[in-house]
Design a protein around this motif. Structure first.
Motif, PDB file in Angstrom:
ATOM      1  N   HIS A 680      50.089  39.849  39.739  1.00  0.00           N
ATOM      2  CA  HIS A 680      49.237  39.407  40.831  1.00  0.00           C
ATOM      3  C   HIS A 680      47.956  40.232  40.820  1.00  0.00           C
ATOM      4  O   HIS A 680      47.981  41.417  40.488  1.00  0.00           O
ATOM      5  CB  HIS A 680      49.934  39.582  42.182  1.00  0.00           C
ATOM      6  CG  HIS A 680      50.924  38.504  42.476  1.00  0.00           C
ATOM      7  ND1 HIS A 680      51.971  38.678  43.365  1.00  0.00           N
ATOM      8  CD2 HIS A 680      51.045  37.240  42.018  1.00  0.00           C
ATOM      9  CE1 HIS A 680      52.678  37.559  43.429  1.00  0.00           C
ATOM     10  NE2 HIS A 680      52.132  36.685  42.619  1.00  0.00           N
ATOM     11  N   ILE A 681      46.852  39.614  41.205  1.00  0.00           N
ATOM     12  CA  ILE A 681      45.557  40.272  41.132  1.00  0.00           C
ATOM     13  C   ILE A 681      44.883  40.245  42.502  1.00  0.00           C
ATOM     14  O   ILE A 681      44.803  39.206  43.138  1.00  0.00           O
ATOM     15  CB  ILE A 681      44.639  39.578  40.107  1.00  0.00           C
ATOM     16  CG1 ILE A 681      45.221  39.731  38.694  1.00  0.00           C
ATOM     17  CG2 ILE A 681      43.239  40.156  40.166  1.00  0.00           C
ATOM     18  CD1 ILE A 681      45.319  41.149  38.215  1.00  0.00           C
ATOM     19  N   THR A 682      44.427  41.418  42.951  1.00  0.00           N
ATOM     20  CA  THR A 682      43.509  41.509  44.079  1.00  0.00           C
ATOM     21  C   THR A 682      42.162  41.935  43.517  1.00  0.00           C
ATOM     22  O   THR A 682      42.061  43.007  42.903  1.00  0.00           O
ATOM     23  CB  THR A 682      43.985  42.539  45.113  1.00  0.00           C
ATOM     24  OG1 THR A 682      45.269  42.156  45.608  1.00  0.00           O
ATOM     25  CG2 THR A 682      43.011  42.612  46.286  1.00  0.00           C
ATOM     26  N   LEU A 683      41.143  41.107  43.672  1.00  0.00           N
ATOM     27  CA  LEU A 683      39.846  41.396  43.082  1.00  0.00           C
ATOM     28  C   LEU A 683      39.331  42.744  43.556  1.00  0.00           C
ATOM     29  O   LEU A 683      39.282  43.021  44.752  1.00  0.00           O
ATOM     30  CB  LEU A 683      38.847  40.294  43.436  1.00  0.00           C
ATOM     31  CG  LEU A 683      39.182  38.891  42.917  1.00  0.00           C
ATOM     32  CD1 LEU A 683      38.136  37.896  43.376  1.00  0.00           C
ATOM     33  CD2 LEU A 683      39.292  38.891  41.409  1.00  0.00           C
ATOM     34  N   GLY A 684      38.958  43.581  42.610  1.00  0.00           N
ATOM     35  CA  GLY A 684      38.434  44.894  42.936  1.00  0.00           C
ATOM     36  C   GLY A 684      39.430  46.015  42.787  1.00  0.00           C
ATOM     37  O   GLY A 684      39.043  47.180  42.692  1.00  0.00           O
ATOM     38  N   VAL A 685      40.720  45.715  42.772  1.00  0.00           N
ATOM     39  CA  VAL A 685      41.745  46.756  42.605  1.00  0.00           C
ATOM     40  C   VAL A 685      42.755  46.328  41.540  1.00  0.00           C
ATOM     41  O   VAL A 685      43.948  46.559  41.668  1.00  0.00           O
ATOM     42  CB  VAL A 685      42.466  47.069  43.944  1.00  0.00           C
ATOM     43  CG1 VAL A 685      41.573  47.829  44.875  1.00  0.00           C
ATOM     44  CG2 VAL A 685      42.962  45.792  44.605  1.00  0.00           C
TER      45      VAL A 685
END
Length: 726
Positions: A680-685
């Motif tokens: 899973h990806i959280t933009l910026g982290v």
């Protein structure tokens, strides 16, 4: 700016100064062109438009699945107004609902024209934006219709208009496939297609059905939607838009949970909270509304329409305020639709629901109860707080010498970043603040969060703000996935697979049919354990190969879905149980090849050659069945595994994703670390970037440790195939 441009030439002197003046002049002209050209940023629009127009814009962007930089937005809005008007001409007697939608769009268009008169739309952008907008088909369709303004394409305009109007009225999104089909018909040359006569047949049937359904909303003589003008229903639609917009368009600093110029500073937040509490205890309506808005994650304008009735009706409602219990209830289903539902009578899953329940501060709950006792007939918060101001630009404390004005909007936006900075887990912070920009959106389909965790996060946040204790915890089910396997079911599932393999063990002198039968069962077991350990998604064919999942590696390199900025494979940690199982799988394949050679059956020659190539390192799917009729390999997929599992343990094909979100969270693994396993990806982290402070090796060590601990407690271990030792 590139430092090389500003570095003096070897000779230095006047020549350098002259060159620098030329370069700065060019840069100034480029900057001026950028402002006066075809670009308007979302921040510019939000800050300049009237509040109602800005709300309409955000709803429209959600419907059109707009890209974050909203290219040519002025042309898009004008195109939307034109297509909605085209659909309106097809209505015999437009209903008030249609007039409301059309008036809102026209007002938005006029406001943009007034505030940004010098912005133009370059038609030459159509071709360059083709590939860039491939993922934003509805938005691209509006650009296409704007470019074909003078052509006779009445049906296409009406089809786009009815879809946009219906989506705005019902809080849905423009169907991407429908938009692509229309666009291919209008501009086939952009897709490398030859023009066809009557090509609109691909989408005309969809248009007819959509128009018939929309007639219930937009034809005055039809039976209109009974909930269409209900204020509570309108709140659910508007709140859904606002929360979805925050999750989709929040800037990087918000996603990183870092306080910046869009927020109040920590000192301002604490001072504002103290003043709001003092004013709230004196029953100041604006202060009470601001504190409730801080807990709902909505603007003041929307929070005042928050329903406080206990009647929730069907499952389409979004948010309610329970005055008696002092809690806010958020229904995740409208925000994250189509979440998996267990089959009727299923007993192998952990109990959960989709209702996120979070507490109010005790003093705030007491104030609301006192007001409700005075006005028991109130149905929405505005009836309890009629004197509240709803301007987000009002100050929560005196501005002083600070360069950042402590506005109410900056106070409200800081809820989730502040919680994360205080050490609250990101998922808990997202649920407490109703700000899902700090976690991956897909996470809400797999997570499993107990109410005790939400209450603990609220206590940390309220304690920092000086708002005192929370109301007593309200017992209830966890929120999140409803198909997380129980430990008992997982253990029984594993034992069933082991027993099935053991029942098919071949004798020393058996024929090929017995060998293949045992191999197929053992292949399904190995694939099932890999799916469980690596938390893979459901796919037609498993993405494991003998190159990306190796028994000597610490990580697997998997690609089952493009996520975020990563176009290909991502690293996933491999635990010891899976590594041992891979070793036994290879030993099994080696033994199977030897046994087949010893049989000297010509029918198995091709199969033997394939096994030899597979073991020799040629690229092949890692887990495969063998067709006993033709002796050819068949790669395994999620459907084959589900059909093999017994009906009482018929988990989903992505059972590992649901299981590890729950199990790893229960033992204290941080949400951001679980995202590495889940891809899973959280933009910026992102876990694989310098913006994340975690070392990948440390994340893998913690995840695999707890996976192995769980397997040890359940008796799950590697299982041998044809041979007991590798």
């Amino acid at each position: 700016m590139d430092e090389a441009l500003l570095r003096p030439p070897p000779g230095g002197g006047a020549l350098y100064i002259f060159q620098l003046e030329i370069r700065m002049s060019i840069l100034k002209r480029a900057a001026a062109f950028h402002v006066e050209g075809a670009t308007i940023s979302l921040h510019q629009l939000e800050s300049q438009l009237e509040a109602e127009r800005a709300c309409t814009l955000l709803q429209l962007l959600h419907v059109l699945n707009a890209p974050a930089d909203i290219p040519c937005i002025k042309a898009v809005v004008e195109s939307v107004c034109e297509v909605v008007a085209s659909y309106g001409f097809t209505l015999a007697k437009p209903s008030p609902t249609f007039h409301l939608v059309q008036r809102s769009l026209e007002a938005l268009k006029d406001d943009i024209r007034t505030k940004f008169p010098g912005v133009s739309y370059g038609r030459d952008l159509e071709q360059p934006l083709l590939r860039r907008l491939a993922a934003h088909a509805p938005y691209a369709l509006c650009l296409t219709l704007a470019a074909l303004k003078d052509k006779d394409i009445v049906n296409a305009r009406a089809a786009a208009g009815v879809e946009i109007a219906s989506c705005l009225a019902t809080a849905q999104r423009f169907r991407a496939g429908f938009a692509k089909d229309i666009r291919r018909t209008l501009t086939p040359e952009l897709f490398g297609l030859a023009p066809k006569v009557g090509a609109d047949t691909n989408w005309s049937a969809t248009y007819v059905k959509t128009r018939a359904k929309a007639a219930r909303l937009f034809e005055a003589d039809e039976s209109p939607d009974p909930l269409g003008g209900n204020p509570v229903r309108l709140f659910d639609i508007a709140a859904g838009y606002e929360l979805a917009r925050k999750a989709r368009y929040s800037p990087p600093r918000q996603r990183q949970a870092i306080l910046d110029r869009r927020h109040q500073t920590i000192g301002q937040l604490k001072a504002s909270a103290a003043i709001l509490m003092e004013q709230g205890e004196q029953h100041d309506h604006t202060a009470l509304l601001t504190m409730v808005a801080f807990c709902t994650g909505l603007s003041l304008r929307l929070t005042q329409s928050l329903p406080i009735t206990s009647c929730r009706g069907d499952d389409s409602w979004l948010m309610r305020l329970d005055i008696d219990a002092g809690v806010i209830i958020t229904n995740l289903d409208p925000l994250f639709p189509q979440a998996a539902i267990p089959a009727a009578g299923a007993t192998c899953f952990r109990a959960a629901n989709r209702m996120a329940v979070k507490p109010l501060p005790t003093f705030l709950s007491s104030c609301l109860k006192a007001l409700h006792a005075m006005h028991p007939e109130a149905k929405v918060l505005a009836e309890l707080l009629p004197g509240a101001s709803i301007s987000g630009r009002q100050l929560t404390l005196a501005a002083g010498a600070s360069a950042l004005a402590p506005t109410t909007k900056r106070f409200l936006t800081a809820a989730a970043p502040l919680a994360v900075m205080l050490g609250v887990d990101r998922l808990s912070a997202a649920l407490v603040a109703n700000d899902f920009s700090v976690v991956p959106g897909s996470k809400m389909y797999y997570c499993h969060v107990r109410r005790e965790e939400i209450w603990a996060a609220s206590i940390v946040l309220f304690d920092c703000l000086g708002w005192g204790t929370t109301v007593p915890i309200v017992a209830g089910l966890p929120v999140g996935s409803r198909i997380v396997p129980t430990r008992a079911a997982l253990e029984a599932w594993y034992c069933w697979m082991v027993a099935d393999v053991a029942s098919r063990v071949p004798g020393r002198h058996c024929l090929s049919a017995r060998l293949i039968d045992h191999h197929n069962s053992f292949a399904r077991l190995c694939a099932s354990l890999a799916v469980l350990c690596l938390a893979t998604r459901e796919v037609h064919k498993l993405r494991f190969t003998n190159h990306n999942l190796c028994l000597e590696a610490a990580f697997a390199s998997l690609f089952d879905k493009q996520v975020g900025i990563y176009p290909g494979e991502m690293k996933v940690p491999i635990n010891k149980v899976l590594r041992d199982q891979l070793r036994l799988w290879r030993a099994h394949c080696e033994a199977l090849e030897r046994r087949l050679k010893n049989l000297q059956d010509p029918a198995t020659d091709e199969l033997t050659r394939m096994l030899n190539n597979f073991l020799g390192g040629e690229l092949y799917p890692l887990f495969f069945e063998i067709d006993p009729e033709v002796y050819l390999t068949v790669p395994l997929g999620s459907a084959a595994l589900r059909n093999w599992w017994p009906s009482e343990y018929r988990f989903s094909g992505d059972l590992g994703r649901h299981l590890w979100e729950c199990e790893l969270r229960d033992v204290g693994v941080r949400s951001s670390r679980i995202d590495v396993l889940m891809r899973h990806i959280t933009l910026g982290v992102e876990a694989h970037c310098s913006t994340n402070e975690d070392k990948l090796a440390d994340v893998a060590e913690e995840i695999t440790f707890w996976q192995e601990r769980l397997f040890e407690s359940l008796g799950i271990k590697s299982v041998p195939g044809i041979v007991a030792k590798a």
